[in-house]
Design a protein around this motif. Structure first.
Motif, PDB file in Angstrom:
ATOM      1  N   VAL A  59       0.631  -1.111   0.039  1.00 35.15           N
ATOM      2  CA  VAL A  59      -0.108   0.005   0.217  1.00 35.15           C
ATOM      3  C   VAL A  59       0.851   1.115   0.091  1.00 35.15           C
ATOM      4  O   VAL A  59       0.595   2.178  -0.914  1.00 35.15           O
ATOM      5  N   LEU A  60       2.049   1.208   0.715  1.00 33.40           N
ATOM      6  CA  LEU A  60       2.689   2.466   0.784  1.00 33.40           C
ATOM      7  C   LEU A  60       3.437   2.739  -0.629  1.00 33.40           C
ATOM      8  O   LEU A  60       3.774   3.782  -0.927  1.00 33.40           O
ATOM      9  N   VAL A  62       2.551   1.421  -3.573  1.00 32.28           N
ATOM     10  CA  VAL A  62       1.553   1.933  -4.561  1.00 32.28           C
ATOM     11  C   VAL A  62       1.220   3.231  -4.330  1.00 32.28           C
ATOM     12  O   VAL A  62       1.269   4.207  -5.303  1.00 32.28           O
ATOM     13  N   GLY A  63       0.744   3.855  -3.253  1.00 33.56           N
ATOM     14  CA  GLY A  63       0.619   5.108  -2.903  1.00 33.56           C
ATOM     15  C   GLY A  63       1.459   6.225  -3.039  1.00 33.56           C
ATOM     16  O   GLY A  63       1.228   7.416  -3.595  1.00 33.56           O
ATOM     17  N   SER A  64       2.859   5.694  -3.092  1.00 28.63           N
ATOM     18  CA  SER A  64       4.086   6.649  -3.481  1.00 28.63           C
ATOM     19  C   SER A  64       3.975   7.037  -4.747  1.00 28.63           C
ATOM     20  O   SER A  64       4.691   7.977  -5.295  1.00 28.63           O
ATOM     21  N   ILE A  66       0.976   6.620  -6.877  1.00 29.30           N
ATOM     22  CA  ILE A  66      -0.508   6.800  -7.202  1.00 29.30           C
ATOM     23  C   ILE A  66      -0.765   8.421  -6.922  1.00 29.30           C
ATOM     24  O   ILE A  66      -1.196   9.157  -7.683  1.00 29.30           O
ATOM     25  N   ILE A  67      -0.532   8.799  -5.673  1.00 26.54           N
ATOM     26  CA  ILE A  67      -0.764  10.138  -5.188  1.00 26.54           C
ATOM     27  C   ILE A  67      -0.065  11.160  -5.953  1.00 26.54           C
ATOM     28  O   ILE A  67      -0.900  12.123  -6.225  1.00 26.54           O
ATOM     29  N   ALA A  70      -1.679  11.518  -9.195  1.00 24.40           N
ATOM     30  CA  ALA A  70      -3.052  12.096  -9.234  1.00 24.40           C
ATOM     31  C   ALA A  70      -3.056  13.769  -9.005  1.00 24.40           C
ATOM     32  O   ALA A  70      -3.762  14.523  -9.462  1.00 24.40           O
ATOM     33  N   GLN A  71      -1.986  13.990  -7.889  1.00 28.34           N
ATOM     34  CA  GLN A  71      -1.737  15.456  -7.812  1.00 28.34           C
ATOM     35  C   GLN A  71      -1.401  16.078  -9.066  1.00 28.34           C
ATOM     36  O   GLN A  71      -1.764  17.247  -9.413  1.00 28.34           O
TER      37      GLN A  71
END
Length: 109
Positions: A59-60, A62-64, A66-67, A70-71
């Motif tokens: 999760v960390l 992928v989040g690093s 994707i986020i 998206a921004q």
């Protein structure tokens, strides 16, 4: 009569040791050994919790990725530089409304 120094008595012996350049006075007290028991978790306990930590790392990671993407896309959503780069015809901007005469945009009074 023995002097009372509190609840704990610290007894140290002063020893003279020979150094490289001179002699040194050293206080030598009781030697304390470290506790050598193993504090690692067992292999079984480590294996049962491996999935939880693998999911957390996934999760960390992928989040690093994707986020920030998206921004970035949120930031450039109204930018027309890609259309200019790919030479697409951009929509013409509408003509501004003509204002009437006078100070406040109204007609003559």
């Amino acid at each position: 009569i023995q002097p009372n120094f509190g609840s704990s008595n610290l007894v140290a012996e002063r020893v003279t040791r020979e150094g490289l350049y001179r002699e040194y006075d050293v206080d030598v007290g009781d030697q304390v050994f470290d506790d050598a028991r193993s504090t690692y978790k067992s292999a079984k306990e480590t294996k049962t919790k491996k999935g939880k930590y693998t999911a957390l790392i996934a999760v960390l990671v992928v989040g690093s990725f994707i986020i920030p993407m998206a921004q970035y896309f949120w930031y450039v959503k109204d930018d027309d530089s890609s259309e200019k780069f790919f030479q697409k015809a951009a929509e013409p901007e509408p003509e501004p409304k003509k204002k009437g005469g006078g100070w406040f945009g109204g007609g003559k009074v």
